[in-house]
Write a protein that holds these residues in place. Structure first.
Motif: not given
Length: 381
Positions: A110-128
């Motif tokens: 679904k993420f690819d289908e929508l052409g979505a992207t993650l904001e830096d804050a989201a990736t940083a939260e996952a990494a943390e």
């Protein structure tokens, strides 16, 4: 508020606890809908399924949730999706694991289908979050063939689900929730509650009130309720009923504390025992009585808007009333303060993703999955 999708990811990651099999190959267990399922994701999903099965297993005397072979053979009764299932532990784990990786694949697709992207804050939260979990249990994860990158990948999957929901149902989405729908949700599914709490627990000793103390506090609560109800007509539609609640709490809380054995309660501390806030369905669910009712909503709805009512919550006697939410704040304020979109759409959207994942073409590698079979799980390392 935490997003449900993030909570789902965290739960699956953290439930691993102490477990597993130290296997590093094969790297995947095949694909669903063209989305590769990494071995680490499969192991994480399988262990979570094991934990659920173990908690629902009908184990013999002397057997525990750590007895893997016993759990795999035991009868397990639980819910998978909307279906109540009774089967052996091995089958239950297999079905739950499959459902989880189907969901994972559906989110990625679904993420690819929508052409979505993650904001830096989201990736940083996952990494943390992954860093924190790895710091706590890294050796155990590693012993299970689960890397820190796997934890981060699963947490990112949860972030992607949130982004997808926003792109579909958010303000600028494909099917945006309207203000009228938000207002209906606030009126029908939420409760804006004014409250005064009279404790039934001495938190200095963590001891509950005796039956005699509870009866005395209940009588004090009746007096406080009378005072609150007398002032209700004057402040029911105001945006701040703080004054009447604080005055009542300041008068009666010292009496309650004295009954509980404390004589040095400062009335100014009463501020910590009063409140006015919106309760969403996720908040209200914690007050379910286990018999299909709800301690708070049932009493509030019976009393009607603006009328104070007494509710025994076990740890406190709550004096509460519901008021019209849109008379206490604007819709825009609620949307900024609370995750109303998540409250309204996350459960249904997750169900959609589960269904889409189940309907995708499955090209799973039975040999790879057998390598990571549940019987390899270890509860101690």
């Amino acid at each position: 508020m935490k997003k449900k999708f993030i909570s789902l990811g965290l739960a699956l990651a953290m439930l691993l606890g102490v477990a597993g099999c130290n296997i590093t190959t094969p790297a995947t267990v095949g694909s669903i809908g063209g989305v590769e399922i990494p071995a680490g994701i499969y192991l994480l999903a399988q262990y979570n399924a094991y934990s659920t099965a173990a908690s629902n297993a009908d184990l013999a005397t002397g057997e525990t949730s750590n007895d893997v072979s016993a759990v795999l053979k035991a009868d397990v009764t639980g819910t998978i999706g909307d279906e109540e299932v009774t089967t052996d532990g091995a089958d239950y784990i297999s079905r739950l694991t499959l459902r989880t990786i189907e969901y994972y694949a559906a989110v990625e697709a679904k993420f690819d289908e929508l052409g979505a992207t993650l904001e830096d804050a989201a990736t940083a939260e996952a990494a943390e979050s992954a860093d924190s979990m790895w710091e706590s249990n890294g050796d155990l994860y590693e012993a299970n063939g689960i890397s820190k990158d796997t934890l981060e990948k699963y947490l990112l999957n949860a972030q992607k689900a949130q982004v997808c929901m926003e792109m579909i149902y958010g303000e600028n989405g494909q099917q945006p929730v309207t203000d009228a729908e938000y207002e209906t949700f606030l009126q029908e599914e939420c409760r804006y509650i004014d409250s005064v709490y009279l404790p039934l627990v001495d938190y200095s000793t963590y001891s509950f009130a005796s039956s005699e103390q509870a009866a005395a506090i209940d009588a004090i609560a009746d007096q406080c309720l009378s005072d609150l109800q007398a002032s209700a007509s004057a402040d029911v539609d105001s945006t701040d009923a703080y004054s009447s609640m604080y005055m009542a709490a300041s008068e009666y809380l010292p009496q309650v504390m004295e009954v509980m054995g404390s004589t040095d309660f400062d009335a100014s501390q009463s501020v910590y025992y009063i409140g006015s806030q919106l309760y969403t369905p996720s908040n209200l669910s914690s007050y379910d009585d286990g018999e299909g009712g709800n301690l708070l909503t049932d009493a509030l709805d019976e009393a009607g808007y603006g009328n104070w009512v007494k509710v025994n919550l076990g740890t406190a006697i709550a004096l509460v009333r519901k008021v019209e939410p849109l008379k206490q704040g604007s819709l825009s304020t609620y949307k900024e303060t609370y995750d109303l979109l998540g409250e309204m759409k996350s459960d249904a959207f997750m169900d959609e993703l589960y269904a889409e994942g189940a309907a995708m073409e499955h090209q799973l590698d039975e040999g790879a999955m057998n390598t990571y079979k549940a019987s390899n799980i270890k509860r101690e390392v």
